[in-house]
Design a protein around this motif. Structure first.
Motif, PDB file in Angstrom:
ATOM      1  N   LYS A 275      47.147 -45.031 -13.047  1.00 57.71           N
ATOM      2  CA  LYS A 275      47.334 -46.448 -12.715  1.00 57.71           C
ATOM      3  C   LYS A 275      48.356 -46.609 -11.598  1.00 57.71           C
ATOM      4  N   ALA A 276      49.475 -45.877 -11.693  1.00 55.51           N
ATOM      5  CA  ALA A 276      50.522 -45.982 -10.677  1.00 55.51           C
ATOM      6  C   ALA A 276      50.028 -45.505  -9.317  1.00 55.51           C
TER       7      ALA A 276
ATOM      8  N   ALA B 246      43.131 -38.860  -8.719  1.00 59.69           N
ATOM      9  CA  ALA B 246      44.449 -39.168  -9.272  1.00 59.69           C
ATOM     10  C   ALA B 246      44.716 -38.312 -10.512  1.00 59.69           C
ATOM     11  N   ARG B 247      43.701 -38.100 -11.316  1.00 60.30           N
ATOM     12  CA  ARG B 247      43.879 -37.215 -12.479  1.00 60.30           C
ATOM     13  C   ARG B 247      44.140 -35.777 -12.024  1.00 60.30           C
ATOM     14  N   ASP B 248      43.424 -35.363 -10.972  1.00 58.90           N
ATOM     15  CA  ASP B 248      43.671 -34.025 -10.426  1.00 58.90           C
ATOM     16  C   ASP B 248      45.114 -33.903  -9.932  1.00 58.90           C
ATOM     17  N   MET B 249      45.606 -34.960  -9.274  1.00 57.06           N
ATOM     18  CA  MET B 249      46.978 -34.935  -8.764  1.00 57.06           C
ATOM     19  C   MET B 249      47.984 -34.812  -9.912  1.00 57.06           C
ATOM     20  N   TYR B 250      47.710 -35.479 -10.999  1.00 58.67           N
ATOM     21  CA  TYR B 250      48.591 -35.394 -12.164  1.00 58.67           C
ATOM     22  C   TYR B 250      48.756 -33.940 -12.588  1.00 58.67           C
ATOM     23  N   HIS B 251      47.641 -33.229 -12.682  1.00 62.16           N
ATOM     24  CA  HIS B 251      47.687 -31.848 -13.151  1.00 62.16           C
ATOM     25  C   HIS B 251      48.205 -30.901 -12.067  1.00 62.16           C
ATOM     26  N   SER B 252      47.893 -31.171 -10.792  1.00 63.30           N
ATOM     27  CA  SER B 252      48.409 -30.321  -9.717  1.00 63.30           C
ATOM     28  C   SER B 252      49.930 -30.383  -9.654  1.00 63.30           C
TER      29      SER B 252
ATOM     30  N   GLN C 256      57.995 -38.381 -12.436  1.00 68.04           N
ATOM     31  CA  GLN C 256      58.752 -38.755 -13.636  1.00 68.04           C
ATOM     32  C   GLN C 256      57.881 -38.622 -14.882  1.00 68.04           C
ATOM     33  N   LEU C 257      58.530 -38.663 -16.032  1.00 66.61           N
ATOM     34  CA  LEU C 257      57.840 -38.498 -17.302  1.00 66.61           C
ATOM     35  C   LEU C 257      56.878 -39.665 -17.526  1.00 66.61           C
ATOM     36  N   MET C 258      55.592 -39.377 -17.587  1.00 64.58           N
ATOM     37  CA  MET C 258      54.567 -40.386 -17.892  1.00 64.58           C
ATOM     38  C   MET C 258      53.294 -39.660 -18.272  1.00 64.58           C
ATOM     39  N   ASP C 259      52.429 -40.372 -19.011  1.00 64.28           N
ATOM     40  CA  ASP C 259      51.172 -39.722 -19.379  1.00 64.28           C
ATOM     41  C   ASP C 259      50.159 -39.890 -18.254  1.00 64.28           C
TER      42      ASP C 259
END
Length: 444
Positions: free
Chosen positions: A222-223, A160-166, A213-216
């Motif tokens: 979590k989402a 999930a962290r990887d997806m955030y950055h990808s 969308q804008l989120m950290d």
């Protein structure tokens, strides 16, 4: 330049062909390669390559068969650990089709080895991107399918962290008018909230996709790790099969044993009756379960039946039998078919019919089983005292069902309750097991 989408509604799977000057590249093909051969012939093109965006979990790909038949090069990330002949295709690598380019982007998140393919047209403009299971219309790929499968495993929080950055560094920075061609549409279990669109644009996803969308990073993780759909039993099996390459489709289908309708069934081998529920209720083989040949047959077969588990496959006609064998092969389960046959004369077991008025007035006289998925159950139970056992868990949890009262099974529309009632009736025989079927609509 031609870009064409092939869509399999049953598995909500999209694959693609890109053609330029007589050469064709196939992206994420389904198990049956014939549609790609026919499309190439229609356009007078040669299939020069096949790209796998990752080892798929929810369907079996024909990448190896296409290579063996046409000589097309298979392209896949070096991280996939592919066991078939291939060329690696990672960040910075480019496939040239005359004056257009297919450019690899490493986009881990759904899986550690996921790639997207950016299409540059003849004018040098980035015009489209094939996102595999990284970005969908309205969603991104779930991150929890590779915790125990594939060449590289990873915890869902890590992916999930990887997806955030990808998404932030590779996809959201693309021009807004870039067309997005995902590998799945609504109904796929590779995401949780896909829109009905089978293609989209970067700009539309920036506006409407919850995951963009804008989120950290913490909120994103979590989402993405919350409320994902259930994982069918066959998913890990298909990852491993796709990593090595599946045998040829037609040969595998033709190898399925078609038996006489009145063969002696081996004890303890599951019988899967694929007829409509109404026909099944009027007469079926005792102990069989009813998985109807409907839109999501493959998914439910792979959710109820375990990988490598043998089963008999039953249908009403030769045409219907051929159809369900092919659907079974789409998830690689054709090798599990002990025999395929028409409905035998021994199919005389009738399902009991519930007295709806008595049930409505005396619900406490029954054990009610809610066979819906957890997301549906968590959104609200239709019967307060119902025992919640989702269909994919039922075969292992039948012993939790009390046997001192008649059993009533329900789902949301009737498909899953038909299957669940057969599973329960095969093991609980001292009380009637009723399928509430479509009558559940009276209680919504």
């Amino acid at each position: 330049m031609v870009v064409h989408q092939f869509y399999d509604k049953g598995l909500a799977h999209a694959s693609y062909a890109v053609i330029r000057t007589g050469r064709m590249i196939v992206i994420d093909p389904s198990r049956d390669p014939q549609p790609y051969y026919a499309f190439a012939e229609l356009h007078g093109a040669d299939i020069a390559g096949v790209i796998e965006t990752h080892p798929h979990a929810d369907f079996v790909s024909s990448h190896l068969e296409i290579h063996q038949t046409t000589g097309a090069v298979i392209y896949v990330s070096k991280l996939a650990g592919a066991g078939y002949p291939h060329e690696t295709f990672d960040e910075g690598d480019v496939i040239h089709i005359n004056d257009i380019k297919l450019k690899a982007l490493n986009t881990p998140g759904h899986s550690p080895d996921s790639i997207c393919i950016l299409l540059e047209d003849e004018s040098g403009k980035d015009c489209a991107i094939f996102t595999g299971d990284t970005l969908f219309a309205g969603d991104v790929g779930r991150p929890d399918l590779r915790e125990n499968a594939g060449n590289i495993t990873a915890k869902k929080e890590e992916l999930a962290r990887d997806m955030y950055h990808s998404t932030r560094s590779k996809l959201m920075t693309l021009p807004k008018d870039v067309t997005v061609y995902p590998a799945h549409g609504p109904g796929s279990l590779c995401g949780k909230s896909m829109s009905p669109d089978l293609q989209t644009t970067i700009g539309k996803e920036l506006r409407e996709n919850y995951a963009l969308q804008l989120m950290d990073e913490v909120d994103f993780v979590k989402a993405l790790t919350t409320d994902q759909p259930f994982m069918p039993r066959y998913f890990s099996y298909d990852v491993e099969l796709n990593k090595m390459g599946a045998p040829a489709f037609i040969q595998s289908v033709n190898a399925v044993v078609k038996a006489d309708a009145d063969i002696a069934f081996e004890q303890d081998v599951l019988l899967v009756d694929t007829r409509p529920a109404a026909a099944y209720r009027k007469g079926h083989v005792k102990g069989s379960i009813n998985l109807q040949d409907a839109e999501k047959f493959e998914t439910w077969l792979g959710s109820v039946v375990a990988p490598y588990e043998p089963f008999y496959l039953l249908a009403e006609t030769d045409e219907a039998l051929d159809a369900v064998i092919k659907k079974t092969a789409k998830i690689g389960y054709e090798v599990n078919i002990k025999a395929a046959l028409l409905i035998p004369q021994s199919a005389t077991e009738r399902s009991p019919v519930i007295d709806l008025e008595h049930f409505k007035s005396n619900k406490s006289h029954y054990t009610i089983i809610d066979a819906r998925n957890w997301a549906e159950i968590n959104s609200g139970k239709l019967f307060t005292n119902a025992l919640t056992i989702p269909l994919p868990e039922l075969r292992e949890r039948v012993n939790e069902i009390p046997t001192h009262k008649p059993v009533v099974v329900h789902c949301a529309a009737g498909y899953r309750s038909a299957a669940a009632a057969g599973i329960i009736a095969a093991q609980i025989q001292n009380v009637p097991v009723y399928d509430l079927s479509e009558a559940i609509k009276d209680f919504n």
